[in-house]
Design an enzyme around this catalytic site. Structure first.
Site, short mmCIF file in Angstrom:
data_model
loop_
_atom_site.label_atom_id
_atom_site.label_comp_id
_atom_site.label_asym_id
_atom_site.label_seq_id
_atom_site.Cartn_x
_atom_site.Cartn_y
_atom_site.Cartn_z
N LYS A 67 0.81 -1.23 0.00
CA LYS A 67 0.00 0.00 0.00
C LYS A 67 0.84 1.27 0.00
O LYS A 67 0.43 2.28 -0.57
CB LYS A 67 -0.94 0.01 1.22
CG LYS A 67 -2.08 -0.99 1.12
CD LYS A 67 -3.05 -0.80 2.27
CE LYS A 67 -4.11 -1.87 2.29
NZ LYS A 67 -5.12 -1.66 3.33
N ASP A 103 -9.93 2.93 2.52
CA ASP A 103 -10.01 2.31 3.86
C ASP A 103 -10.64 3.27 4.87
O ASP A 103 -11.41 2.86 5.74
CB ASP A 103 -8.62 1.91 4.36
CG ASP A 103 -8.11 0.63 3.71
OD1 ASP A 103 -8.94 -0.19 3.27
OD2 ASP A 103 -6.88 0.45 3.65
P1 NDP Z 1 0.87 -3.12 10.02
O1 NDP Z 1 1.90 -4.20 9.90
O2 NDP Z 1 1.03 -1.87 9.25
O3 NDP Z 1 0.73 -2.71 11.60
C1 NDP Z 1 0.67 -3.70 12.57
C2 NDP Z 1 0.30 -3.09 13.93
O4 NDP Z 1 0.15 -4.17 14.86
C3 NDP Z 1 1.34 -2.15 14.51
O5 NDP Z 1 0.70 -1.18 15.32
C4 NDP Z 1 2.19 -3.09 15.38
O6 NDP Z 1 2.86 -2.44 16.45
C5 NDP Z 1 1.12 -4.00 15.93
N1 NDP Z 1 1.61 -5.33 16.30
C6 NDP Z 1 1.87 -6.38 15.46
N2 NDP Z 1 2.29 -7.44 16.18
C7 NDP Z 1 2.29 -7.06 17.49
C8 NDP Z 1 2.62 -7.72 18.71
N3 NDP Z 1 3.02 -8.99 18.72
N4 NDP Z 1 2.49 -7.03 19.86
C9 NDP Z 1 2.06 -5.74 19.86
N5 NDP Z 1 1.73 -5.06 18.73
C10 NDP Z 1 1.85 -5.71 17.56
O7 NDP Z 1 -0.51 -3.84 9.70
P2 NDP Z 1 -1.86 -3.16 9.14
O8 NDP Z 1 -2.09 -1.90 9.89
O9 NDP Z 1 -1.82 -3.09 7.66
O10 NDP Z 1 -2.97 -4.26 9.52
C11 NDP Z 1 -3.40 -4.47 10.86
C12 NDP Z 1 -4.63 -5.41 10.84
O11 NDP Z 1 -5.75 -4.76 10.22
C13 NDP Z 1 -4.39 -6.70 10.07
O12 NDP Z 1 -4.95 -7.77 10.81
C14 NDP Z 1 -5.16 -6.50 8.77
O13 NDP Z 1 -5.64 -7.71 8.23
C15 NDP Z 1 -6.33 -5.63 9.25
N6 NDP Z 1 -6.90 -4.80 8.17
C16 NDP Z 1 -8.26 -4.89 7.94
C17 NDP Z 1 -8.86 -4.12 6.95
C18 NDP Z 1 -10.33 -4.26 6.71
O14 NDP Z 1 -10.80 -3.80 5.66
N7 NDP Z 1 -11.07 -4.85 7.61
C19 NDP Z 1 -8.09 -3.16 6.14
C20 NDP Z 1 -6.68 -3.13 6.47
C21 NDP Z 1 -6.12 -3.94 7.45
P3 NDP Z 1 4.32 -1.75 16.23
O15 NDP Z 1 4.04 -0.43 15.56
O16 NDP Z 1 4.87 -1.58 17.61
O17 NDP Z 1 5.11 -2.68 15.37
#
Ligand code: NDP
Length: 277
Positions: A67, A103
């Site tokens: 993206k 989104d």
């Molecule tokens: P990103 O990889 O950009 O961000 C991931 C986020 O999760 C960050 O804030 C990260 O924290 C946190 N995170 C991941 N693993 C851990 C962990 N073990 N402990 C604590 N924090 C954690 O992902 P996206 O934002 O693109 O996607 C997030 C979710 O949203 C996904 O499940 C995706 O499928 C869903 N989604 C759903 C959509 C819909 O239309 N319903 C649209 C887009 C996404 P840190 O910054 O500290 O790394």
């Protein structure tokens, strides 16, 4: 009319629900188009995007992990895509590519439907990745009573708020003590992290859920019954999963490609049927 092409670009895309509900929309509106899965690794992304300029192509949806990278490969960006810093929809306008982000719209529509009067709520958003950016931009645009962001890396949340020009929001670490205080003070909680999507982890410890406002709402952007949603439902708290957001963002993409109103009920029903199989 020749059959038009459109598809979802990502890595992976095998489990994407978009082909199901987008194809249902094209079929229901009688537009001869085929919506495909375009599995694309990073090295192949420029060629894939260049291929969208062809006359038989409406454009594409873009998903993880491309993206952000796609924003640099299109000819222009919508104001929303520029603000969020990510593109989830590419529109082919006679060979010129416009990058947009639906989104924000998808989350806004799903939240306003699930929670009428959400302007009066204080909202706790957990996460600071791409999805959280759309959520924060959406609730800022709605004009809610307060925004707090909790993230494992708080500095990422601070950067996100600065990029989005959201003033007056609070940032807290993803720690039980801080979360407990925030939960008591916020009526809507949104999990915008990937925790719970592919594992059975919970972003909030179960005992923290006991402090959630019983008239509040817990939203999770994943579109399956995560432990967070299951436990919230068991406590009688209203829940919202990510399926309506997904379908509404896709409906907006459909409208941008075709100029027609999206058959939202047909798209939602197709997505729900497939999720359950
Ligand atoms: P990103 O990889 O950009 O961000 C991931 C986020 O999760 C960050 O804030 C990260 O924290 C946190 N995170 C991941 N693993 C851990 C962990 N073990 N402990 C604590 N924090 C954690 O992902 P996206 O934002 O693109 O996607 C997030 C979710 O949203 C996904 O499940 C995706 O499928 C869903 N989604 C759903 C959509 C819909 O239309 N319903 C649209 C887009 C996404 P840190 O910054 O500290 O790394």
């Amino acid at each position: 009319m020749d059959i038009r092409r459109v598809g979802v670009i990502g890595d992976p895309v095998a489990h994407s629900l978009s082909p199901v509900f987008q194809q249902a929309a094209f079929d229901a509106t009688g537009i001869p188009a085929r919506y495909e899965r375009w599995h694309t690794i990073a090295a192949e992304l420029p060629a894939r995007i260049a291929g969208l300029r062809e006359a038989d192509c409406f454009g594409a949806n873009v998903t993880v992990p491309h993206k952000v990278a796609v924003a640099a490969l299109v000819d222009s960006l919508s104001e929303t895509a520029r603000r969020i810093g990510a593109v989830n929809t590419v529109i082919n306008q006679d060979g010129r590519l416009l990058g947009d982000n639906t989104d924000l719209y998808g989350f806004m529509r799903s939240l306003l439907t699930a929670r009428p009067g959400v302007e009066r709520d204080r909202i706790l958003i957990i996460g600071a990745g791409g999805a959280a950016r759309a959520v924060v931009a959406a609730v800022a645009e709605i004009g809610v009573a307060g925004i707090t962001v909790a993230n494992r890396s708080p500095e990422r949340a601070t950067h996100m708020l600065a990029d989005l020009h959201v003033d007056g929001a609070e940032v807290i670490p993803l720690a039980d003590w801080d979360l407990m205080g925030a939960i008591r003070d916020h009526s809507v909680i949104v999990n915008a992290t990937s925790i719970g999507w592919n594992d059975d982890q919970m972003v909030l410890a179960p005992e923290l859920l006991d402090a959630v406002d019983p008239h509040g709402l817990i939203a999770d952007l994943t579109y399956r019954d995560t432990p967070l949603l299951v436990q919230a439902r068991a406590r009688g708290i209203a829940i919202l999963d990510g399926l309506p957001m997904l379908v509404h963002q896709g409906a907006r993409s459909f409208e941008l490609w075709t100029g027609l109103d999206a058959p939202i009920d047909i798209m939602m029903a197709a997505a729900e049927r497939t999720r359950e199989t």
